[in-house]
Design an enzyme around this catalytic site. Structure first.
Site, PDB file in Angstrom:
ATOM      1  N   ASP A  85       7.856   0.879  -6.496  1.00  0.00           N
ATOM      2  CA  ASP A  85       7.637   0.247  -5.199  1.00  0.00           C
ATOM      3  C   ASP A  85       8.087  -1.214  -5.186  1.00  0.00           C
ATOM      4  OD1 ASP A  85       6.321   2.661  -4.550  1.00  0.00           O
ATOM      5  OD2 ASP A  85       4.456   1.876  -5.380  1.00  0.00           O
TER       6      ASP A  85
ATOM      7  N   GLU B  98       5.490   5.946   5.434  1.00  0.00           N
ATOM      8  CA  GLU B  98       4.787   4.867   4.722  1.00  0.00           C
ATOM      9  C   GLU B  98       5.771   3.774   4.355  1.00  0.00           C
ATOM     10  OE1 GLU B  98       3.167   7.209   1.579  1.00  0.00           O
ATOM     11  OE2 GLU B  98       5.044   7.278   0.430  1.00  0.00           O
TER      12      GLU B  98
END
Length: 517
Positions: free
Chosen positions: A15, A188
């Site tokens: 991420d 997301e």
């Protein structure tokens, strides 16, 4: 043309989020149940990165007590505004528990960073910050659509203004977009940007596995409506099949260089020995250009490559890190992590200078606790680890050694217990002793060598006089595909008294990690 190699940060650094301040670039990643939280890296050329600290390095910032594996700190975002660095992230308490969002600030990226500012009524995960031209600040994250989910894991991206004075959200929540790929699920990882007067919203869709992807929408107004690009997804590898060397591509952030180039960082995985990703999700770099108001990623190819043309930036290499930590410092290097927030004085670098001392805590590495463990990420497909340990078990409960860890239920332990050196394989919580060799010395050398999914374990009573404990152990149990979760393999030192009271300890003289590929 000069080239660079992916991943730009190898091992379990998922991420990635990036920002530029002048000619300096800063990147952070997720850390889940590991402490310290959120490593921060610095680069001058987008290719060579060095870690300069952790954002969450104090227990007052990060309480991971009882946090299950692969929960904890999710998908942080880093931004810089008006002389301050901001990091916002989600703390996932448990499988079914709250998802709480907070941010911290710092004048210097190396820290110190503030204690958390917890945001009330801030649902969802993967929170992000956007600083608009008019001085207003916004938070984005995901949530279940207020009108209800139309299919499993159907989510939408929402946005609300953040008051920097009160450190709280104010005003109305806006529903921005529920993605381009209907029924693909798991919208997301939102990031908002403003480019040439237009607002762009980049998100991830399809979950974090093989169907992962990057999609984009734009609007003339920050509150929408947002129009998805007809070229969505703008980046994915799900169409390349299982034999491509990089899979799971998604969760992107973008940055413009001082020379006007645009680059994207994203996560991806490198499977080996089949569809098994022991290294977890790593950080990759890929170029893109703007055409007709939309990004085109890696023009002419549209994928992330293992080797690509370098950014048009002056190369800046950092001094290489030593492969061996001799524990001569009074502080741990940035590569080291604990499992959950460290509780109690169970480790020391000063009680015996030149050694890492680990006390045999009651807690074990097979429970959701803070064990006496200090470890680092596996960062190479082929690697070698060596260490020397001074330790003698005083009873049947005490053990110390090396552990290769995916989580509390999937691991290999090369340990000295009672009068034996043994290798324990733990799969789905069930243990098997693969090898046990009588031993009664006071010092022991350990070595682990991995070639692909073949892991080999050795010990010695004198340096480099290796005896085989077990060869060709199946490394696939250390992959997320077998063990589940979101993290990669860790390798570390540990000591335990397995629930009994003990004052014994293990002293580790050094720890050497060498990538063999």
């Amino acid at each position: 043309m000069p080239t660079f190699k992916n991943p730009i940060i190898s091992g379990c650094y998922a991420d990635p989020s990036i920002c530029r301040v002048g000619e300096d670039y800063y990147l952070i990643t997720s850390t889940f149940e590991y402490f310290p939280g959120v490593p921060i890296f610095h680069s001058k050329d987008l290719v060579h990165w060095r870690q300069i600290g952790h954002v969450l390095d104090r227990p007052s910032q990060l309480n991971l007590d009882g946090t299950p594996n692969s929960k904890g700190i999710y998908a942080a975002t880093i931004r810089y505004y008006n002389g301050l660095f901001y990091m916002i992230t989600t703390f996932v308490e448990s499988v079914t528990g709250a998802r709480r969002n907070f941010f911290v600030t710092a004048e210097n990226p190396e820290g110190p960073w503030s204690d958390p500012y917890w945001l009330d009524d801030c649902p969802g995960i993967d929170s992000s910050l956007f600083f608009d031209d008019d001085g207003k600040v916004y938070v984005t994250a995901n949530r279940r659509p207020p009108s209800g989910q139309q299919y499993p894991k159907h989510m939408e991206i929402w946005m609300q203004e953040l008051d920097l004075e009160t450190k709280q959200l104010v005003g109305e929540k806006y529903s921005l977009w529920d993605g381009a790929l209907k029924y693909i699920h798991a919208q997301e990882a939102p990031h908002l940007y403003k480019v040439n007067g237009m607002y762009y919203l980049i998100i991830a869709e399809g979950g974090t596995g093989f169907t992962h992807s990057v999609t984009i929408a734009r609007s003339e107004s920050i509150t929408g409506p947002y129009e998805g690009a007809k070229t969505n997804p703008i980046l994915t590898h799900r169409h390349l099949g299982g034999n491509y060397p990089i899979v799971n591509i998604g969760h992107a952030d973008i940055v413009e260089t001082q020379n006007g180039e645009w680059w994207m960082v994203c996560l991806g995985s490198r499977p080996y020995g089949g569809d098994f990703c022991n290294l977890g999700r790593e950080s990759f770099l890929v170029p893109f250009v703007w055409e007709n108001g939309w990004p085109v990623v890696n023009p002419g190819k549209g994928i992330v490559e293992m080797e690509g043309i370098r950014p048009n930036l002056e190369k800046k290499r950092w001094p290489s890190e030593p492969v061996c930590d001799h524990f001569d410092s009074e502080t741990l290097g940035f590569q080291w992590n604990f499992i959950r927030t460290p509780r109690g004085e169970f480790w020391s670098l000063t009680e015996r200078p030149g050694y890492l001392r680990l006390y045999a805590k009651r807690e074990t590495i097979t429970d959701v606790v803070n064990p006496s463990f200090i470890g680092r990420r596996q960062q190479h497909i082929d690697f070698s680890v060596r260490t020397k340990m001074d330790f003698r078990p005083e009873n049947k409960d005490e053990a110390a050694g090396l552990v290769l860890l995916q989580n509390q239920n999937f691991q290999y332990r090369l340990e000295y217990v009672e009068a034996n050196i043994q290798l324990v394989k733990r799969v789905d919580g069930i243990e098997e002793v693969l090898s046990s060799i009588p031993y009664e010395g006071e010092q022991v050398y350990y070595k682990v060598e991995a070639y692909g999914q073949s892991y080999n374990f050795y010990f010695a009573d004198h340096a480099e006089e290796w005896q085989i404990v077990y060869e060709h152990a199946d490394g696939r149990i250390l992959s997320t595909e077998v063990a589940g979760g979101f993290v990669g393999t860790y390798i570390g030192m540990y000591a335990t008294s397995n629930g009994s009271t003990s004052e014994n300890y293990a002293d580790f003289d050094y720890f050497e990690y060498v990538g063999l590929n």
